[in-house]
Design a protein around this motif. Structure first.
Motif, short mmCIF file in Angstrom:
data_model
loop_
_atom_site.label_atom_id
_atom_site.label_comp_id
_atom_site.label_asym_id
_atom_site.label_seq_id
_atom_site.Cartn_x
_atom_site.Cartn_y
_atom_site.Cartn_z
N PRO A 156 6.37 4.71 0.30
CA PRO A 156 6.37 5.57 -0.49
C PRO A 156 6.11 5.03 -2.11
CG PRO A 156 8.26 6.16 0.81
CD PRO A 156 7.60 4.53 1.13
N THR A 157 5.30 5.97 -2.85
CA THR A 157 5.20 5.61 -4.25
C THR A 157 6.44 5.27 -4.81
OG1 THR A 157 2.93 6.62 -4.08
CG2 THR A 157 3.72 5.93 -6.26
N ASP A 158 6.36 4.58 -6.03
CA ASP A 158 7.80 4.15 -6.44
C ASP A 158 8.49 5.57 -7.16
OD1 ASP A 158 6.01 4.21 -8.53
OD2 ASP A 158 5.93 2.16 -8.98
N GLU A 180 10.41 10.22 6.95
CA GLU A 180 10.11 10.87 8.01
C GLU A 180 8.47 10.89 8.05
OE1 GLU A 180 12.43 14.43 7.96
OE2 GLU A 180 14.19 13.27 8.47
N GLU A 181 7.86 11.37 6.80
CA GLU A 181 6.49 11.42 6.89
C GLU A 181 5.90 9.90 7.12
OE1 GLU A 181 4.74 14.14 4.08
OE2 GLU A 181 2.96 12.84 3.95
N VAL A 182 6.43 8.96 6.51
CA VAL A 182 5.94 7.63 6.95
C VAL A 182 6.07 7.16 8.26
CG1 VAL A 182 5.96 5.13 6.44
CG2 VAL A 182 6.29 6.73 4.48
N VAL A 190 -6.96 9.86 -4.96
CA VAL A 190 -7.06 9.05 -3.48
C VAL A 190 -5.48 9.40 -3.07
CG1 VAL A 190 -7.03 6.87 -2.56
CG2 VAL A 190 -8.65 7.76 -4.56
N ASN A 191 -4.56 9.47 -4.02
CA ASN A 191 -3.10 9.97 -3.51
C ASN A 191 -3.15 11.21 -2.70
OD1 ASN A 191 -1.40 7.78 -4.54
ND2 ASN A 191 -1.66 8.23 -6.65
N ARG A 192 -4.09 11.91 -2.85
CA ARG A 192 -3.94 13.20 -2.18
C ARG A 192 -4.59 13.08 -0.51
NH1 ARG A 192 -5.24 18.15 -6.34
NH2 ARG A 192 -4.29 16.89 -8.20
N ALA A 213 0.76 -1.23 -0.13
CA ALA A 213 0.05 0.11 -0.05
C ALA A 213 0.84 1.19 0.05
CB ALA A 213 -0.86 -0.01 1.02
N HIS A 214 0.66 2.41 -0.92
CA HIS A 214 1.54 3.31 -1.01
C HIS A 214 1.06 4.53 -0.30
CE1 HIS A 214 3.62 0.67 -3.63
NE2 HIS A 214 2.86 0.34 -4.50
N VAL A 215 1.88 5.67 -0.35
CA VAL A 215 1.61 6.83 0.15
C VAL A 215 2.35 8.04 -0.81
CG1 VAL A 215 3.42 6.79 1.92
CG2 VAL A 215 1.16 8.55 2.03
N THR A 216 1.62 9.01 -1.12
CA THR A 216 2.66 10.01 -1.85
C THR A 216 2.59 11.10 -0.97
OG1 THR A 216 1.34 9.68 -3.81
CG2 THR A 216 2.20 11.82 -3.65
N PRO A 217 3.73 11.23 -0.36
CA PRO A 217 3.85 12.18 0.99
C PRO A 217 3.27 13.69 0.76
CG PRO A 217 6.14 11.11 0.53
CD PRO A 217 5.13 10.81 -0.59
#
Ligand SMILES: [Zn+2]
Length: 330
Positions: free
Chosen positions: A74-76, A97-99, A50-52, A19-23
């Protein structure tokens, strides 16, 4: 009422390892029109709204789809291995740091994977130690190659030594370009085929390069169901038998290394799900969705709960058991 608990039983947690995140710190800058370490609003797949989402909205969605914990990566696009190493290291540090903040704020809902400046092993080693020991992440997502170098290359010896020493979990996950990109950029094949070819190359180069023998405790998960690994083993073994001079550092047939790796459940048909369980073993397969990518498995928990092609013990392994054993989560 959130639907949390709909699929939850006392058997443990459903942990989504993919599962990914865009910081958010990237988004705030690029959506205001600025560059973020040279990255722009064209990066980070922000057209997928959704990435937002912020963590609270993400958790609502996890409740809806029956995911207890996301192992967030984090997203690739944040790999950035082709940049100046110091720049990539800054990008990685901020992503990590955000993760870590997500995990700190919601320790019962998130675990964290970071990203590393893989083109500079000294910088990567410094960040991996900081991320695990100071930030509390559990591992890292890395590409199948680093500027076309595969992980059997000696330049990565220190990388694997560091990962092994820290006990970090590794998720191997492609980015554009994949090997297919050099042949065609049409038809989305760089992902729908190249992604799976890249994963198969990662399996083979780690096996032939002796990495899995040198570090038997490594926990490496091959994303997207291991790519073509289940189907490729047949011919890999035959090549190993017929060409003894090309066995590299491998000690036995490639198929005997299947249970040195983990694999996620990102497949789309019962047929492939059954095949991967038959070949790889349910005790090596963990739950994954690829959320929130367009190519995610929608309804992934419900699918595994209801499919008729798994026995009850296999279903339990894929949904909860294998991940619980990896992460020692109850
Ligand atoms: Zn993914």
């Amino acid at each position: 009422m959130p639907e949390r608990g709909r699929w939850l039983t006392d058997r443990g947690k459903v942990i989504d390892v993919h599962a990914h995140v865009t910081p958010q710190r990237f988004q705030e800058v690029v959506l205001a029109g600025d560059h973020w370490h040279g990255m722009t609003a064209d990066d980070g797949e922000l057209d997928n709204l959704v990435n937002r989402w912020k963590p609270e909205r993400r958790i609502e969605e996890m409740d809806r789809i029956g995911v207890d914990v996301q192992v967030v990566s984090p997203t690739d696009v944040f790999y950035q291995y082709d940049r100046e190493p110091e720049t990539t290291a800054r990008i990685a540090a901020e992503c990590n740091e955000e993760v870590a903040e997500m995990v700190r704020d919601h320790p019962d809902r998130f675990m964290g994977l970071g990203t590393l400046p893989m083109q500079d092993i000294e910088l990567a080693k410094a960040e991996m130690a900081r991320a695990i020991e100071e930030l509390g992440l559990i591992g890292f997502m890395i590409n199948d190659h680093v500027n076309n170098l595969t992980y059997d290359h000696e330049v990565f010896d220190e990388f694997w030594a560091g990962i092994h020493e820290l006990g970090a979990f590794i998720l191997i996950h492609q980015f554009d370009p994949t090997v297919v990109t050099y042949r065609t950029r049409d038809y989305f094949l760089l992902n729908s085929i190249g992604n799976l070819v890249d994963r198969t190359l990662s399996f083979a180069t780690l096996v032939y390069g002796g990495v899995m023998d040198k570090y038997p405790g490594l926990r490496v998960c091959l994303a997207h169901a291991g790519g073509y690994v289940p189907y490729a083993l047949d011919r890999l073994d035959q090549g190993w038998e017929m060409w003894p001079g090309d066995r590299g550092k491998s000690r036995d047939r490639p198929s005997t290394y299947v249970d040195r790796f983990y694999y996620d459940t990102v497949t789309f048909t019962d047929r492939n799900l059954r095949f991967m369980v038959d070949v790889l073993g349910s005790d090596r397969i963990v739950f994954g969705t690829d959320w929130p990518a367009p190519m995610q498995v929608f309804g992934a928990v419900e699918r595994l709960e209801t499919t008729q092609v798994l026995s009850e013990s296999e279903r339990e392994d894929l949904l909860r058991g294998t991940a619980a054993r990896i992460f020692q989560a109850k």
